[in-house]
Design an enzyme around this catalytic site. Sequence first.
Site, PDB file in Angstrom:
ATOM      1  N   MET A  41     -12.673  12.025 -29.344  1.00 34.20           N
ATOM      2  CA  MET A  41     -12.161  11.052 -28.634  1.00 34.20           C
ATOM      3  C   MET A  41     -11.423  11.931 -27.585  1.00 34.20           C
ATOM      4  SD  MET A  41     -10.385   8.414 -31.168  1.00 34.20           S
ATOM      5  CE  MET A  41      -9.563   9.547 -32.016  1.00 34.20           C
ATOM      6  N   ASP A  42     -12.069  12.609 -26.528  1.00 30.48           N
ATOM      7  CA  ASP A  42     -11.563  13.685 -25.797  1.00 30.48           C
ATOM      8  C   ASP A  42     -11.290  13.176 -24.419  1.00 30.48           C
ATOM      9  OD1 ASP A  42     -10.542  16.084 -25.005  1.00 30.48           O
ATOM     10  OD2 ASP A  42     -12.515  16.957 -24.735  1.00 30.48           O
ATOM     11  N   GLY A  43     -10.179  13.511 -23.685  1.00 30.03           N
ATOM     12  CA  GLY A  43      -9.717  13.341 -22.410  1.00 30.03           C
ATOM     13  C   GLY A  43      -8.538  12.370 -22.097  1.00 30.03           C
TER      14      GLY A  43
END
Length: 320
Positions: free
Chosen positions: A95-97
């Site tokens: 779950m990047d960003g």
Amino acid sequence: MFSLRLPIPLVKTPPSPSCYYSHYYYYRYRCYHPFHHCSQTQSLIVLKHGSAIAKCHADSVTLHDDGISLAQESLEPLPAELAAEMMPKHVAVIMDGNGRWAKVKGLPPSAGHQAGVQSLRKMVRLCCSWGIKVLTVFAFSTDNWVRPKVEVDFLMRLFERTINSEVQTFKREGIRISVIGDSSRLPESLKRMIASAEEDTKQNSRFQLIVAVGYSGKYDVVQACKSVAKKVKDGHIHLDDINENIIEQELETNCTEFPYPDLLIRTSGELRVSNFLLWQLAYTELYFNRELWPDFGKDEFVDALSSFQQRQRRYGGRHS
Ligand code: FPP
């Protein structure tokens, strides 16, 4: 600036379309506007994102849960472009960003993580609706301990509060929660919350959410090696007995019936695995998406699943 929630009639809907799963006959229809809005007055920011209200002071967010949970949301019919019989059993997500999402809005990283919880809630609901059995999410890497203390402390509180606010729903809805990773550095209150949520939901088999906290793929392989070495030392197995199967039994993903993700999704445009489930990803299909995690929703998930359903999985062999 407001968020709108109206009363929801409970409706019994016949299970006619084949895309619904047989035990999901009851749908609750919710008039609900997932509405993010932020305004900033000097150092005070009031953020409303879906169900959660957060007050942001400079670099931290105070959480206020309003009790919205998975069970109150309607389940989603399977989109026409997806085939029920080709659904992955296990989806893993990096779950990047969150930090970048917050930064472009002039908010602290904590606001991005808070918004990320809403995306995770949506994913759980979609997985439950579409027959995916396991979702593993990378919530905190062993490599994240070097982040600023204020962010780490916020994340630990966020995990605890989110698990706490969802556990009753999970119990009721047949969802099992498991947490993997090195728990030795986690706050005691979080450890207790994890232990009790795992215990309370361990009999559930409709869907399993695996949260990787203080986890890394290298850590997992090392702890598995230590367990195997101890079994050899204690005389439970012989050195020559060690094979892939023996090691796999000691990996932390032994908490699930489906330990190998069929599909790994990473958001935010980064094209890396970043020390996630290294052993378990051996034959996983990879999908990279440019959206930042808080903006990853149903359409993006459908694209990922659609891409997955077009792959030929050969596992090193030849396809006829
Ligand atoms: C990566 O974004 C995300 C994290 C380190 C934390 C993700 C955690 C959540 C979404 C909360 C989940 C909650 C539970 C209970 C599982 P980043 O901060 O590295 O983003 P950036 O690369 O843009 O800075």
